[in-house]
Design an enzyme around this catalytic site. Structure first.
Site, PDB file in Angstrom:
ATOM      1  N   GLY A 149       1.956   2.400  10.924  1.00 29.64           N
ATOM      2  CA  GLY A 149       2.893   3.533  10.900  1.00 29.64           C
ATOM      3  C   GLY A 149       3.518   3.862  12.245  1.00 29.64           C
ATOM      4  O   GLY A 149       4.130   4.914  12.403  1.00 29.64           O
TER       5      GLY A 149
ATOM      6  N   GLU B 292      -5.543  -5.306  10.254  1.00 32.67           N
ATOM      7  CA  GLU B 292      -4.603  -4.210  10.494  1.00 32.67           C
ATOM      8  C   GLU B 292      -4.991  -3.481  11.782  1.00 32.67           C
ATOM      9  O   GLU B 292      -5.883  -2.605  11.760  1.00 32.67           O
ATOM     10  CB  GLU B 292      -4.652  -3.212   9.348  1.00 32.67           C
ATOM     11  CG  GLU B 292      -4.229  -3.771   8.021  1.00 32.67           C
ATOM     12  CD  GLU B 292      -3.600  -2.699   7.138  1.00 32.67           C
ATOM     13  OE1 GLU B 292      -2.416  -2.855   6.804  1.00 32.67           O
ATOM     14  OE2 GLU B 292      -4.267  -1.704   6.818  1.00 32.67           O
TER      15      GLU B 292
ATOM     16  N   LYS C  48       0.286   4.248  -0.461  1.00 29.05           N
ATOM     17  CA  LYS C  48      -0.379   5.449   0.067  1.00 29.05           C
ATOM     18  C   LYS C  48      -0.143   6.658  -0.855  1.00 29.05           C
ATOM     19  O   LYS C  48       0.011   6.490  -2.066  1.00 29.05           O
ATOM     20  CB  LYS C  48       0.078   5.724   1.500  1.00 29.05           C
ATOM     21  CG  LYS C  48      -0.005   4.485   2.395  1.00 29.05           C
ATOM     22  CD  LYS C  48      -0.066   4.837   3.847  1.00 29.05           C
ATOM     23  CE  LYS C  48       0.109   3.592   4.693  1.00 29.05           C
ATOM     24  NZ  LYS C  48      -0.283   3.765   6.069  1.00 29.05           N
TER      25      LYS C  48
ATOM     26  N   GLY D 261       2.717  -1.038   4.266  1.00 28.42           N
ATOM     27  CA  GLY D 261       2.598   0.372   3.929  1.00 28.42           C
ATOM     28  C   GLY D 261       3.948   0.992   3.622  1.00 28.42           C
ATOM     29  O   GLY D 261       4.528   0.768   2.548  1.00 28.42           O
TER      30      GLY D 261
ATOM     31  N   ASN E 291       0.879  -1.184   0.000  1.00 36.75           N
ATOM     32  CA  ASN E 291       0.000   0.000   0.000  1.00 36.75           C
ATOM     33  C   ASN E 291       0.910   1.226   0.000  1.00 36.75           C
ATOM     34  O   ASN E 291       1.440   1.614   1.036  1.00 36.75           O
ATOM     35  CB  ASN E 291      -0.900  -0.019   1.240  1.00 36.75           C
ATOM     36  CG  ASN E 291      -1.694   1.265   1.387  1.00 36.75           C
ATOM     37  OD1 ASN E 291      -1.791   2.057   0.442  1.00 36.75           O
ATOM     38  ND2 ASN E 291      -2.269   1.481   2.565  1.00 36.75           N
TER      39      ASN E 291
ATOM     40  N   HIS F  35      -9.704   0.832   4.166  1.00 35.43           N
ATOM     41  CA  HIS F  35      -8.471   1.064   4.925  1.00 35.43           C
ATOM     42  C   HIS F  35      -8.786   2.008   6.086  1.00 35.43           C
ATOM     43  O   HIS F  35      -9.609   2.921   5.952  1.00 35.43           O
ATOM     44  CB  HIS F  35      -7.400   1.669   4.013  1.00 35.43           C
ATOM     45  CG  HIS F  35      -6.052   1.714   4.674  1.00 35.43           C
ATOM     46  ND1 HIS F  35      -5.699   2.726   5.549  1.00 35.43           N
ATOM     47  CD2 HIS F  35      -5.002   0.859   4.626  1.00 35.43           C
ATOM     48  CE1 HIS F  35      -4.473   2.485   5.998  1.00 35.43           C
ATOM     49  NE2 HIS F  35      -4.030   1.361   5.451  1.00 35.43           N
TER      50      HIS F  35
ATOM     51  N   SER G 190       3.068  -1.847  10.278  1.00 33.74           N
ATOM     52  CA  SER G 190       4.503  -1.735  10.587  1.00 33.74           C
ATOM     53  C   SER G 190       5.335  -2.965  10.208  1.00 33.74           C
ATOM     54  O   SER G 190       6.352  -3.253  10.840  1.00 33.74           O
ATOM     55  CB  SER G 190       4.702  -1.415  12.078  1.00 33.74           C
ATOM     56  OG  SER G 190       4.204  -0.115  12.361  1.00 33.74           O
TER      57      SER G 190
ATOM     58  N   GLU H 162      -7.290   4.489   7.247  1.00 31.34           N
ATOM     59  CA  GLU H 162      -7.107   5.917   6.951  1.00 31.34           C
ATOM     60  C   GLU H 162      -8.322   6.468   6.202  1.00 31.34           C
ATOM     61  O   GLU H 162      -8.689   7.624   6.382  1.00 31.34           O
ATOM     62  CB  GLU H 162      -5.807   6.127   6.162  1.00 31.34           C
ATOM     63  CG  GLU H 162      -4.590   5.960   7.082  1.00 31.34           C
ATOM     64  CD  GLU H 162      -3.307   5.558   6.374  1.00 31.34           C
ATOM     65  OE1 GLU H 162      -3.234   5.603   5.136  1.00 31.34           O
ATOM     66  OE2 GLU H 162      -2.358   5.173   7.091  1.00 31.34           O
TER      67      GLU H 162
HETATM   68  C1  PEP Z   1      -1.093   0.263   5.979  1.00 31.15           C
HETATM   69  O1  PEP Z   1      -1.359   1.470   6.057  1.00 31.15           O
HETATM   70  O2  PEP Z   1      -1.828  -0.514   5.369  1.00 31.15           O
HETATM   71  C2  PEP Z   1       0.125  -0.194   6.638  1.00 31.15           C
HETATM   72  C3  PEP Z   1       0.243  -1.455   6.877  1.00 31.15           C
HETATM   73  O3  PEP Z   1       1.018   0.788   6.946  1.00 31.15           O
HETATM   74  P1  PEP Z   1       2.473   0.609   7.601  1.00 31.15           P
HETATM   75  O4  PEP Z   1       3.065  -0.659   7.055  1.00 31.15           O
HETATM   76  O5  PEP Z   1       3.215   1.825   7.202  1.00 31.15           O
HETATM   77  O6  PEP Z   1       2.256   0.505   9.079  1.00 31.15           O
END
Ligand code: PEP
Length: 243
Positions: A167, A161, A12, A225, A10, A89, A204, A91
């Site tokens: 993040g 998630e 973003k 991400g 992803n 998602h 993460s 976000e």
């Molecule tokens: C995400 O936003 O789907 C995600 C997994 O982000 P990150 O890996 O940056 O935590």
């Protein structure tokens, strides 16, 4: 032989067109295959087509083609060769008010056009601390999936998630992820009679924790991400997952 894990990037809203071009020039294609999916910003999707990996969208419209300024529909994405789309998602839920009902509509649109919806579910830190994770996940699953046929459910992917892990560099323990993935599969079986849906972990994931995460036996892949926009990171993750 075990089915290859599904690895979804992803990306973003992290990259400009210059970044995308540089990324694709540098990217080592060694461990790329049909089970690796990059989800760049929609305007950059054409750059990502024609490689050994698959391409996904980060979001789609809940409506079909029509007078909806600024939206991008499943028909449009599918006509480019986009095979997957992320829906729901955290976000989008947090900043754009996306609710389960809309996630359901988006899943329908995707499935109607032979795209695989990657449905994100997860709890906040407050819910995690209150021990509500499983009931939150159950509600999200039931609200998003009810009304789909078994055939449609079997074509979806679920990404667990935890919002507090996105993040932040913090991740649940392997035991927690293991238990939750098993519970998600149980809910899918009990409520929807489905035994066929891949369950991914996201939050993460990086080159630093991938070896540890690979000890978990009940997950079918990862949603990645920020690590997916660094070529060295994604290459290392794929190296570990594929060996
Ligand atoms: C995400 O936003 O789907 C995600 C997994 O982000 P990150 O890996 O940056 O935590």
């Amino acid at each position: 032989m075990d089915k290859k894990k599904l690895i979804i990037g992803n990306m973003k809203m992290y990259m400009t067109s210059g970044d995308v071009k540089e990324y694709l020039q540098k990217l080592n294609l060694k461990n790329m295959n049909e089970q690796v999916v990059f989800c760049p910003s929609s305007i950059y999707i054409p750059y990502f087509l024609g490689y050994p990996f698959q391409v996904g969208a980060q979001n789609i419209s809940a409506t079909t083609l029509g007078a909806y300024t600024g939206e991008i529909s499943a028909e449009q994405l599918a006509s480019l060769g986009v095979a997957y789309t992320i829906v729901g998602h955290s976000e989008r839920r947090m900043y754009f008010g996306e609710i389960n009902e809309e996630v359901h509509q988006k899943m329908k649109r995707a499935l109607d056009h032979h795209m695989v919806p990657i449905v994100c579910i997860g709890e906040t830190l407050e819910e995690y601390n209150a021990g509500k994770t499983l009931s939150i996940l159950r509600t999200q699953l039931i609200d998003c999936l009810t009304g789909l046929s078994l055939e449609e459910i079997n074509k979806t992917v679920i990404a667990y998630e935890p919002i507090w892990a996105i993040g932040t560099g913090k991740i649940p323990t392997n035991l927690e992820i293991e238990k939750i993935a098993i519970e998600i599969k149980k809910i899918l079986q009990e409520v929807f009679q489905s035994t066929n849906v891949p369950v991914l972990y996201g939050g993460s994931v990086s080159s630093k924790n991938i070896e540890q995460l690979e000890q978990i036996t009940s997950i079918d892949g990862y949603l990645i991400g920020s690590a997916s926009v660094k070529t060295k990171e994604i290459e290392k993750i794929l190296e570990v997952v594929n060996h």
